[in-house]
Design an enzyme around this catalytic site. Sequence first.
Site, PDB file in Angstrom:
ATOM      1  CG  HIS A  87      -1.863  -1.074   1.368  1.00 30.52           C
ATOM      2  ND1 HIS A  87      -1.767  -2.040   2.336  1.00 30.52           N
ATOM      3  CD2 HIS A  87      -2.992  -1.371   0.661  1.00 30.52           C
ATOM      4  CE1 HIS A  87      -2.780  -2.883   2.230  1.00 30.52           C
ATOM      5  NE2 HIS A  87      -3.532  -2.516   1.220  1.00 30.52           N
ATOM      6  CE  LYS A 127      -1.487 -10.065  -3.503  1.00 26.90           C
ATOM      7  NZ  LYS A 127      -2.847 -10.039  -3.069  1.00 26.90           N
ATOM      8  CB  SER A 170      -1.846 -10.135   0.653  1.00 26.97           C
ATOM      9  OG  SER A 170      -3.218 -10.258   0.981  1.00 26.97           O
TER      10      SER A 170
HETATM   11  P1  AMP Z   1      -6.549  -3.550  -0.489  1.00 34.39           P
HETATM   12  O1  AMP Z   1      -6.367  -2.786   0.772  1.00 34.39           O
HETATM   13  O2  AMP Z   1      -6.162  -4.987  -0.390  1.00 34.39           O
HETATM   14  O3  AMP Z   1      -7.894  -3.314  -1.137  1.00 34.39           O
HETATM   15  O4  AMP Z   1      -5.500  -2.947  -1.506  1.00 34.39           O
HETATM   16  C1  AMP Z   1      -5.488  -1.581  -1.798  1.00 34.39           C
HETATM   17  C2  AMP Z   1      -4.583  -1.341  -2.981  1.00 34.39           C
HETATM   18  O5  AMP Z   1      -3.259  -1.800  -2.682  1.00 34.39           O
HETATM   19  C3  AMP Z   1      -5.026  -2.109  -4.234  1.00 34.39           C
HETATM   20  O6  AMP Z   1      -4.873  -1.271  -5.368  1.00 34.39           O
HETATM   21  C4  AMP Z   1      -4.085  -3.277  -4.258  1.00 34.39           C
HETATM   22  O7  AMP Z   1      -3.868  -3.805  -5.541  1.00 34.39           O
HETATM   23  C5  AMP Z   1      -2.814  -2.647  -3.705  1.00 34.39           C
HETATM   24  N1  AMP Z   1      -1.909  -3.667  -3.182  1.00 34.39           N
HETATM   25  C6  AMP Z   1      -2.196  -4.636  -2.282  1.00 34.39           C
HETATM   26  N2  AMP Z   1      -1.119  -5.424  -2.076  1.00 34.39           N
HETATM   27  C7  AMP Z   1      -0.132  -4.940  -2.881  1.00 34.39           C
HETATM   28  C8  AMP Z   1       1.222  -5.336  -3.138  1.00 34.39           C
HETATM   29  N3  AMP Z   1       1.776  -6.379  -2.538  1.00 34.39           N
HETATM   30  N4  AMP Z   1       1.947  -4.609  -4.019  1.00 34.39           N
HETATM   31  C9  AMP Z   1       1.380  -3.542  -4.653  1.00 34.39           C
HETATM   32  N5  AMP Z   1       0.114  -3.122  -4.457  1.00 34.39           N
HETATM   33  C10 AMP Z   1      -0.640  -3.813  -3.586  1.00 34.39           C
END
Ligand code: AMP
Length: 289
Positions: free
Chosen positions: A41, A153, A189
């Site tokens: 993030h 991701k 993640s």
């Molecule tokens: P989330 O909180 O899981 O909904 O993720 C929020 C944003 O962070 C989304 O655009 C995801 O694709 C991105 N994201 C999550 N994990 C990663 C990672 N390991 N590398 C890059 N971006 C990420």
Amino acid sequence: MISKPTTVRTVADLRRQIAAWRKAGETVGLVPTMGALHEGHLSLVALANSNADRVVASIFVNPIQFGPREDFSRYPRDEQGDLAKLAKAGVDLVFAPETAEMYPQDFSTQVKVSDLTEDLCGAARPNHFDGVATVVTKLLLQCAPDFAVFGEKDYQQLLVIKRLVRDLNIPVDIVGAPIVREKDGLALSSRNAYLSPSERKIAPVLYQTILEVAGDLAKGRGCDDAVVAARFKLDAAGFRVNYVAVRDPDTLKPLSGPVTRARVLTAAFLGKTRLIDNVAVPPPSTTSR
Ligand code: AMP
């Protein structure tokens, strides 16, 4: 000590702050998240920071993108920890609405992107992408940023969002950011926190396997052959494979035979935890922290 960024919880307060920046001629980048923040993030925040005068991060665990038997209620939440990380990363404003602010009682509108959402994660998680498309459309309209950053991701999600922005003529650039990984290759993640110590040891095999597929494809191996070998390897390691697929990187259409440009995507369960990952063909040099 770095002070916490201003946190607003209503669309009116969000718009008030952004209007003031706009009046001063400043550009705005948005980073939507569901919180439980990690370096992945924060890499999105860094990318936004280097391209905008002001960066807004949203934290909202969006109930409508979770299925009835999914992990909405136990999804990790740590707002104070997140605010400290966002302060350090140089975010100017955090938008952290309550559910009622996003979905008032008679909320009855849905954004549905067909075509890109029917298979892969869409097949395994019915209505998931409708929930994502709806909340992202709202966030983009609420914040009206110059651009918004999303991680590769969630590769299918990134394409879905690019498509909805194009189809609905939302005046915002969608920027994709590379996947941040642990040293052993596991993509960061928020859900990695669910893994038991023994599952955590197995988890990097997911990336190793698709990286191998990408390498084999780049050397001319056929898609179907490479996918069968990958499923076998993941089964043997203890994963319950949802899919391993080689797709066109822009349309997600299935590919077969030898390919020169593609995306290898996978989803697999380790115990109760569903992990997703993907890699480009030809494979890039690894991004790890
Ligand atoms: P989330 O909180 O899981 O909904 O993720 C929020 C944003 O962070 C989304 O655009 C995801 O694709 C991105 N994201 C999550 N994990 C990663 C990672 N390991 N590398 C890059 N971006 C990420």
